[in-house]
Design a protein around this motif. Structure first.
Motif, PDB file in Angstrom:
ATOM      1  N   ALA A   1      17.148 -19.984  29.079  1.00 57.63           N
ATOM      2  CA  ALA A   1      16.777 -19.876  30.490  1.00 57.63           C
ATOM      3  C   ALA A   1      16.422 -21.226  31.095  1.00 57.63           C
ATOM      4  N   GLU A   2      15.844 -22.119  30.285  1.00 57.81           N
ATOM      5  CA  GLU A   2      15.438 -23.423  30.820  1.00 57.81           C
ATOM      6  C   GLU A   2      16.623 -24.272  31.250  1.00 57.81           C
ATOM      7  N   HIS A   3      17.851 -23.895  30.870  1.00 54.71           N
ATOM      8  CA  HIS A   3      19.045 -24.623  31.290  1.00 54.71           C
ATOM      9  C   HIS A   3      19.788 -23.909  32.415  1.00 54.71           C
ATOM     10  N   ALA A   4      19.252 -22.804  32.878  1.00 50.10           N
ATOM     11  CA  ALA A   4      19.903 -22.038  33.938  1.00 50.10           C
ATOM     12  C   ALA A   4      19.319 -22.426  35.298  1.00 50.10           C
ATOM     13  N   VAL A   5      19.921 -21.908  36.364  1.00 53.43           N
ATOM     14  CA  VAL A   5      19.408 -22.124  37.720  1.00 53.43           C
ATOM     15  C   VAL A   5      18.226 -21.195  37.943  1.00 53.43           C
ATOM     16  N   THR A   6      17.132 -21.719  38.490  1.00 53.88           N
ATOM     17  CA  THR A   6      15.949 -20.877  38.670  1.00 53.88           C
ATOM     18  C   THR A   6      15.138 -21.310  39.870  1.00 53.88           C
ATOM     19  N   THR A   7      14.460 -20.358  40.492  1.00 50.18           N
ATOM     20  CA  THR A   7      13.443 -20.650  41.496  1.00 50.18           C
ATOM     21  C   THR A   7      12.057 -20.560  40.898  1.00 50.18           C
ATOM     22  N   GLY A   8      11.968 -20.302  39.601  1.00 55.36           N
ATOM     23  CA  GLY A   8      10.690 -20.260  38.908  1.00 55.36           C
ATOM     24  C   GLY A   8      10.308 -21.622  38.360  1.00 55.36           C
ATOM     25  N   VAL A   9       9.412 -21.625  37.395  1.00 50.42           N
ATOM     26  CA  VAL A   9       8.899 -22.852  36.795  1.00 50.42           C
ATOM     27  C   VAL A   9       9.348 -22.908  35.341  1.00 50.42           C
ATOM     28  N   VAL A  10       9.944 -24.018  34.964  1.00 54.08           N
ATOM     29  CA  VAL A  10      10.318 -24.232  33.575  1.00 54.08           C
ATOM     30  C   VAL A  10       9.079 -24.676  32.808  1.00 54.08           C
ATOM     31  N   LEU A  11       8.725 -23.950  31.760  1.00 54.86           N
ATOM     32  CA  LEU A  11       7.563 -24.309  30.951  1.00 54.86           C
ATOM     33  C   LEU A  11       7.832 -25.615  30.211  1.00 54.86           C
ATOM     34  N   SER A  12       6.901 -26.529  30.295  1.00 52.00           N
ATOM     35  CA  SER A  12       7.043 -27.786  29.564  1.00 52.00           C
ATOM     36  C   SER A  12       7.173 -27.487  28.083  1.00 52.00           C
ATOM     37  N   PRO A  13       8.122 -28.122  27.402  1.00 54.28           N
ATOM     38  CA  PRO A  13       8.288 -27.846  25.969  1.00 54.28           C
ATOM     39  C   PRO A  13       6.999 -28.098  25.197  1.00 54.28           C
ATOM     40  N   GLY A  14       6.715 -27.226  24.246  1.00 51.55           N
ATOM     41  CA  GLY A  14       5.508 -27.376  23.440  1.00 51.55           C
ATOM     42  C   GLY A  14       5.616 -26.597  22.153  1.00 51.55           C
ATOM     43  N   ARG A  15       4.879 -27.054  21.131  1.00 51.91           N
ATOM     44  CA  ARG A  15       4.932 -26.404  19.816  1.00 51.91           C
ATOM     45  C   ARG A  15       3.564 -25.961  19.330  1.00 51.91           C
ATOM     46  N   THR A  16       2.591 -25.955  20.203  1.00 54.01           N
ATOM     47  CA  THR A  16       1.250 -25.513  19.836  1.00 54.01           C
ATOM     48  C   THR A  16       1.213 -23.999  19.811  1.00 54.01           C
ATOM     49  N   ALA A  17       0.824 -23.439  18.671  1.00 53.79           N
ATOM     50  CA  ALA A  17       0.774 -21.983  18.531  1.00 53.79           C
ATOM     51  C   ALA A  17      -0.103 -21.371  19.621  1.00 53.79           C
ATOM     52  N   TYR A  18       0.162 -20.106  19.907  1.00 54.67           N
ATOM     53  CA  TYR A  18      -0.570 -19.306  20.897  1.00 54.67           C
ATOM     54  C   TYR A  18      -0.207 -19.670  22.329  1.00 54.67           C
ATOM     55  N   THR A  19       0.972 -20.228  22.523  1.00 52.96           N
ATOM     56  CA  THR A  19       1.452 -20.521  23.867  1.00 52.96           C
ATOM     57  C   THR A  19       2.848 -19.940  24.044  1.00 52.96           C
ATOM     58  N   LEU A  20       3.167 -19.623  25.279  1.00 54.28           N
ATOM     59  CA  LEU A  20       4.469 -19.054  25.583  1.00 54.28           C
ATOM     60  C   LEU A  20       5.597 -20.011  25.222  1.00 54.28           C
ATOM     61  N   ALA A  21       5.401 -21.298  25.475  1.00 53.95           N
ATOM     62  CA  ALA A  21       6.460 -22.263  25.169  1.00 53.95           C
ATOM     63  C   ALA A  21       6.738 -22.309  23.678  1.00 53.95           C
ATOM     64  N   ALA A  22       5.700 -22.303  22.848  1.00 50.59           N
ATOM     65  CA  ALA A  22       5.884 -22.439  21.402  1.00 50.59           C
ATOM     66  C   ALA A  22       6.672 -21.282  20.818  1.00 50.59           C
ATOM     67  N   GLU A  23       6.493 -20.091  21.342  1.00 53.91           N
ATOM     68  CA  GLU A  23       7.189 -18.925  20.790  1.00 53.91           C
ATOM     69  C   GLU A  23       8.576 -18.730  21.388  1.00 53.91           C
ATOM     70  N   ALA A  24       8.960 -19.563  22.321  1.00 52.15           N
ATOM     71  CA  ALA A  24      10.274 -19.441  22.943  1.00 52.15           C
ATOM     72  C   ALA A  24      11.324 -20.145  22.102  1.00 52.15           C
ATOM     73  N   SER A  25      12.538 -19.647  22.144  1.00 51.84           N
ATOM     74  CA  SER A  25      13.656 -20.338  21.515  1.00 51.84           C
ATOM     75  C   SER A  25      13.836 -21.698  22.179  1.00 51.84           C
ATOM     76  N   GLY A  26      13.911 -22.753  21.363  1.00 52.35           N
ATOM     77  CA  GLY A  26      14.005 -24.090  21.914  1.00 52.35           C
ATOM     78  C   GLY A  26      12.703 -24.629  22.446  1.00 52.35           C
ATOM     79  N   ARG A  27      11.623 -23.848  22.343  1.00 53.22           N
ATOM     80  CA  ARG A  27      10.257 -24.230  22.724  1.00 53.22           C
ATOM     81  C   ARG A  27      10.098 -24.452  24.223  1.00 53.22           C
ATOM     82  N   SER A  28      10.877 -23.715  25.008  1.00 52.05           N
ATOM     83  CA  SER A  28      10.697 -23.724  26.450  1.00 52.05           C
ATOM     84  C   SER A  28      11.279 -22.429  27.010  1.00 52.05           C
ATOM     85  N   ALA A  29      10.835 -22.064  28.195  1.00 55.21           N
ATOM     86  CA  ALA A  29      11.301 -20.841  28.853  1.00 55.21           C
ATOM     87  C   ALA A  29      11.077 -21.011  30.350  1.00 55.21           C
ATOM     88  N   VAL A  30      11.407 -19.977  31.123  1.00 58.09           N
ATOM     89  CA  VAL A  30      11.235 -20.010  32.570  1.00 58.09           C
ATOM     90  C   VAL A  30      10.259 -18.918  32.973  1.00 58.09           C
TER      91      VAL A  30
END
Length: 661
Positions: free
Chosen positions: A66-95
């Protein structure tokens, strides 16, 4: 609170702060321009497919981040710290989408079916919510119903659904306070919810018609903040028909899912065995709320998009002898073991929302020898496939296993000569694939060409003891906590390693997690001597370790047993290390390993972090590294055979993204 629902306080800033790129604040109105899709091409494990060619499962779908698609939302900054949405996402980022915002994907190929990996908030008191997602296509807009009823676990193992719960184990060491709360005065206040995790779930949808490559799929949040991780798109074939098989409809099975189909299944199976024919599950949803015991039978469906066997979790009046306090949908071998079982081309969907380790609420269970399991789609059970041997000569191929509370697949106790190949596993709550030789050894098994993504706990692939086993050509991405990409461990009461363990031509990406109890980072591949020494013939050959968060290779023993157990006989050859946050090798045990043609680049710290068993003797480390030649990149030469270079917690230098070698 987000839309009246629960969101962890530690995420409040993340949810409210606009993305910042090159010092410029980018709000939702600018996000589409800032993050356009540069190509409709799909990725594999959020990588260019060329980087992982020949490794991992061959699947029917194309995966797009999703982070490479067109969006009107917010791309989550990549991160690898457990207990965060970014860390559990494929590629460590999401929208992340607020209601009314969208993410739009350009289809890379013809598609009539999609899978959305997403996260929505929990209910304030736990237990989850449901919310609609609009799926816009050139043919119109449809509604996909999302749920968080199978997400959002909290606290310490084995976890709870209650965000308000106090510590499940107040006598355990807590990294967050550096203490044992029950033994600390004053007792520290632990922030609640404590350690939220397992945020994502998946939903599938048949679109009703085929859309061409280049057409758009737009996902729009409607009622609650919705995080979209990725879209899988595929061209599902027509339903399969088997007119020669025994159709369960003839024995009273209800394809609408309103009535219990288990008795009809059992009647159809009994008849099919008498007449030596297969059992056919036609398109529909069949309600099954207990185990279907299978032996010497073939059961096929119309395809896992069309035939669904779905059940509730049911509390037992009294616990079973095995300790189960619930039952649920599943196909199980008979007591003493079954043989000649063949299951294919249907989905099994459970209703497991909490982890109770004694419960037998797995999609496939028991022992099945001389059997095959293929083309299944398994989700929302405790474990996708848990086999308790003795059993032999079983093949598990071409299955999709997602959204499990515990393991994806486990060969447990006395499994021999069996194969797991070409399976796709995502979002498990424990090891994606495991061989656990508890009490009786596992022998001659193979995990080959599987893809494992985002295990929220433990490892992508774990081998606990056993003899003459093989792990080959797998792709493992984005482990989250307390485990890593590939693991071999003398632990959990497993039988000793013996013979050989061949770990060949695998790729890990963004592996190497933070170990809570030790307060250090793990290797993308790690060997652990806890219960006994490791001294079998281990050969790590042709493996690629890409973008490792900490070190690529770790050999470790726990502090209380570091002078009792050692790690020997591990040989690394023809290995590529592209990017480490710290070192190529971290040695925290006695013993030794050899290295030949191990090439490394983009290494964050010293090539070798050698602590041995922490005695720091005048003669050097208790761990010896053998240089067998061809180790390019200058990472090894200064540190052989046993130079002490111990930095207990080196600073992490994030590596660049992997690229062609």
């Amino acid at each position: 609170m987000v839309g009246g629902m629960f969101a962890p306080p530690r995420w409040a800033a993340l949810l409210a702060t606009p993305l910042v790129t090159l010092g410029v604040a980018i709000g939702p109105a600018d996000a589409a321009a800032a993050h356009p899709s540069t190509s409709p091409a799909a990725t594999r494990a959020a990588l260019d497919p060329a980087l992982v060619a020949g490794r991992g499962a061959t699947v029917a779908f194309a995966e797009q981040e999703a982070e490479h698609a067109v969006t009107t939302g917010v791309v989550l900054s990549p991160g690898r710290t457990a207990y965060t949405l970014a860390a559990e996402a494929s590629g460590r980022s999401a929208v992340q989408l607020d209601p009314g915002e969208y993410v739009e994907f350009t289809l890379p190929r013809a598609t009539n079916a999609i899978t959305v990996r997403y996260s929505i908030p929990d209910a304030p008191d736990g237990g989850g919510i449901t919310a609609p997602l609009s799926v816009g296509t050139p043919g119109g807009t449809r509604t996909m119903t999302l749920t968080s009823q199978y997400s959002w676990l909290y606290n310490q193992y084995p976890f709870t659904n209650d965000p308000r719960a106090g510590l499940l184990h107040p006598d355990w060491w807590i990294t967050e306070c550096g203490c044992v709360p029950a033994a600390t005065t004053p007792v520290p206040e632990i922030a609640k919810p404590f350690r939220p995790m397992h945020f994502y779930d998946e939903q599938r949808l048949l679109l009703g018609r085929t859309y061409r490559a280049g057409e758009k799929i737009r996902l729009t949040a409607r009622q609650v903040t919705t995080t979209i991780d990725l879209l899988d798109s595929e061209l599902a074939g027509a339903p399969k028909i088997d007119l020669g098989a025994v159709n369960v409809l003839l024995f009273g099975a209800d394809p609408t899912g309103r009535r219990d189909a288990a008795p009809a299944f059992e009647r159809a199976i009994a008849y099919a065995k008498k007449v030596h024919r297969a059992v056919y599950l036609p398109p529909g949803t069949f309600q099954v709320n207990r185990h279907i015991v299978v032996d010497d039978v073939t059961i096929t469906g119309a395809g896992n998009w069309y035939t669904k066997v779905k059940g509730h979790e049911v509390a037992l009046d009294t616990p079973d002898p095995d300790g189960s306090v619930h039952t649920g949908v599943g196909f199980y071998g008979k007591a003493g073991g079954s043989r000649n079982v063949h299951l294919a081309d249907f989905a099994i969907e459970g209703d497991v929302r909490e982890r109770i380790d004694t419960d037998q609420v797995n999609a496939i269970g028991g022992a099945m020898s001389d059997s095959t399991i293929s083309g299944l789609h398994l989700r929302h059970t405790k474990v996708g496939l848990w086999f308790d041997g003795p059993m032999s000569n079983t093949s598990i191929t071409g299955n999709v296993i997602v959204d499990q509370i515990a393991d994806g697949l486990n060969f447990h106790t006395g499994v021999t000569g069996s194969l797991a190949r070409n399976n796709f596993i995502r979002n498990t709550g424990d090891d994606g694939l495991a061989m656990w030789a508890e009490k009786t050894t596992n022998r001659g098994n193979t995990f080959d060409r599987n893809t494992i993504q985002t295990p929220t706990l433990a490892n992508g692939i774990a081998i606990y003891g056993g003899t003459d086993n093989t792990v080959s050509r797998n792709l493992i991405a984005d482990p989250i906590r307390e485990g890593s990409g590939i693991h071999a461990g003398s632990r959990f009461g497993a039988e000793p390693f013996a013979g050989h363990l061949w770990i060949t031509d695998n790729t890990t990406v963004r592996a190497g997690t933070y170990e809570l109890n030790w307060n250090i980072g793990l290797g993308a591949i790690w060997f652990y001597a806890l219960d006994k020494s490791i001294d079998a013939d281990f050969r790590v050959t042709g493996d690629h370790f890409l973008d490792s968060t900490y070190n690529a290779i770790m050999l470790v023993s726990d502090w209380p047993v570091k002078d009792q157990y050692s790690i020997n006989g591990v040989h690394f050859k023809d290995v590529r290390v592209d990017g480490t946050g710290t070192s190529v090798v971290s040695a925290r045990a006695a013993g030794g390993a050899t290295f030949e043609n191990v090439d490394a680049r983009n290494v964050g710290a010293v090539g070798v972090n050698n602590c041995g068993s922490f005695h720091f003797t005048p003669s050097g480390s208790e761990f010896t590294l053998g240089d067998f030649g061809g180790n390019d990149g200058g990472w090894l030469g200064p540190y052989v055979p046993n130079v002490i270079t111990c930095d207990d917690r080196p600073a992490v230098v994030p590596p660049p993204a992997p690229s062609s070698w």
